[in-house]
Design a protein around this motif. Structure first.
Motif, short mmCIF file in Angstrom:
data_model
loop_
_atom_site.label_atom_id
_atom_site.label_comp_id
_atom_site.label_asym_id
_atom_site.label_seq_id
_atom_site.Cartn_x
_atom_site.Cartn_y
_atom_site.Cartn_z
N CYS A 122 22.80 -0.33 85.66
CA CYS A 122 23.87 0.56 86.39
C CYS A 122 24.07 1.97 85.44
N LYS A 123 23.76 1.93 84.11
CA LYS A 123 23.85 2.95 83.55
C LYS A 123 22.45 3.93 83.76
N THR A 124 21.29 3.46 83.89
CA THR A 124 20.20 4.03 84.49
C THR A 124 20.45 4.85 85.69
N PHE A 125 20.92 3.89 86.79
CA PHE A 125 21.02 4.69 88.16
C PHE A 125 22.06 5.62 88.18
N ASN A 126 23.18 5.58 87.20
CA ASN A 126 24.17 6.48 87.27
C ASN A 126 23.71 7.88 86.59
N PHE A 127 22.87 7.61 85.51
CA PHE A 127 22.19 8.87 85.00
C PHE A 127 21.29 9.43 85.79
N VAL A 128 20.41 8.72 86.54
CA VAL A 128 19.52 9.38 87.62
C VAL A 128 20.07 10.17 88.58
N LEU A 129 21.23 9.42 89.08
CA LEU A 129 22.10 10.05 90.11
C LEU A 129 22.68 11.32 89.72
N ASN A 130 23.32 11.32 88.53
CA ASN A 130 23.70 12.53 87.86
C ASN A 130 22.87 13.51 87.54
N LEU A 131 21.70 13.43 87.42
CA LEU A 131 20.51 14.20 87.07
C LEU A 131 20.40 14.84 88.45
N PHE A 132 20.42 14.46 89.62
CA PHE A 132 20.21 15.03 90.96
C PHE A 132 21.41 15.88 91.29
N ILE A 133 22.54 15.46 91.12
CA ILE A 133 23.84 16.21 91.29
C ILE A 133 24.27 17.10 90.49
N GLN A 134 23.79 17.15 89.30
CA GLN A 134 24.23 18.26 88.10
C GLN A 134 24.34 19.58 88.55
N SER A 135 23.48 20.19 89.65
CA SER A 135 23.67 21.35 90.02
C SER A 135 25.09 21.77 90.75
N THR A 136 25.64 20.67 91.37
CA THR A 136 27.06 20.61 91.75
C THR A 136 28.11 21.01 90.86
N GLY A 137 28.03 20.64 89.57
CA GLY A 137 28.89 20.60 88.49
C GLY A 137 29.62 19.31 88.47
N GLN A 138 29.41 18.26 89.20
CA GLN A 138 30.23 17.33 89.34
C GLN A 138 29.72 16.03 88.53
N HIS A 139 30.26 14.95 88.51
CA HIS A 139 29.74 13.89 87.71
C HIS A 139 30.39 12.71 88.41
N LEU A 140 29.39 11.56 88.61
CA LEU A 140 29.62 10.60 89.59
C LEU A 140 29.10 9.38 89.05
#
Length: 183
Positions: A122-140
Motif C-alpha cells: 500500500c505504501k509503495t503504491f501510494n508513493f508511486v501514485l504520488n510521484l505521478f500526481i506531484q505536478s498537480t500539487g496534490q497528495h493522494l
C-alpha cells in the motif's frame, strides 16, 4: 433558437437531486447525476470486493491446510517426545496447550507477515501514485490500513490457525505414552 449539447444543473440540497432529475427526464432529456456515477463506481468496487473475498477465502483454505499439515508433521516427528512428556506426568491438557500455542504462533507469524506485506504494498503504491500526481500539487492516499483493521486481521489469522490445529491437537492428546515411546 440555439441548441446545447449539455447543461449543468445545480440543486440547493442533495435531497433534491432525484426530484430534479425526474422532472428533467419528464421533459424528454437525458440526465446523468454524480449520484449515478457514484452508484456505478460502488458496483465496480463491490465486484472487486467479491473477487478479492473469493481469492482471500481460497488463501485461507490453503493456509489452513498448510497449518494442519505442519502440525501433523510436528506431531509425527515429536511422537517420542510427547510419549516421554506423558510418561513423566504431562496431562492431555498440557499437550493440548502446547499444540494450541504452536498453532497460534504460526497464525500470528503468518498474519503479521501478511499485514506487513500488505502495508508495504500500500505504501509503495501510494508513493508511486504520488510521484505521478506531484505536478498537480496534490497528495493522494488510495490505500489506507487502519491499525484496528490490521490487528483484527492478525487476530483472525491466529483464530484460524488455532482452529486448523484442532485435528493434530486431538491426535496428540490421544497418544498412549507406551505406544509413543515405542515409535
Amino acid at each position: 433558437f440555439e441548441k446545447y449539447s449539455s447543461i449543468k444543473v445545480k440543486v440547493a440540497s442533495s435531497k433534491d437531486v432525484d426530484i430534479v432529475k425526474d422532472q428533467i427526464k419528464k421533459m424528454g432529456y437525458q440526465v446523468t447525476t454524480i449520484k449515478d456515477l457514484i452508484d456505478q463506481i460502488d458496483k465496480i468496487f463491490l465486484l472487486a470486493q467479491i473477487i478479492l473475498g473469493l481469492v482471500g477465502g481460497i488463501g485461507l483454505l490453503v493456509s489452513s491446510l498448510g497449518i494442519i499439515n505442519t502440525m501433523t508433521i510436528s506431531l509425527l516427528e515429536r511422537t517420542h517426545e510427547i510419549g516421554i512428556m506423558k510418561a513423566i506426568g504431562a496431562s492431555s491438557q498440557d499437550i493440548k496447550k502446547l499444540f494450541v500455542f504452536e498453532s497460534a504462533l504460526i497464525g500470528f507469524i503468518g498474519g503479521s507477515a501478511g499485514v506487513g506485506i500488505a502495508v508495504a504494498f500500500c505504501k509503495t503504491f501510494n508513493f508511486v501514485l504520488n510521484l505521478f500526481i506531484q505536478s498537480t500539487g496534490q497528495h493522494l492516499n488510495v490505500f489506507v490500513t487502519p491499525v484496528n483493521f490490521a490487528l483484527a486481521m492478525i487476530a483472525i489469522a491466529v483464530l484460524i490457525a488455532m482452529f486448523a490445529g484442532v485435528y493434530p491437537t486431538s491426535r496428540a492428546q490421544k497418544l498412549v505414552p507406551i505406544d509413543a515411546l515405542r515409535q
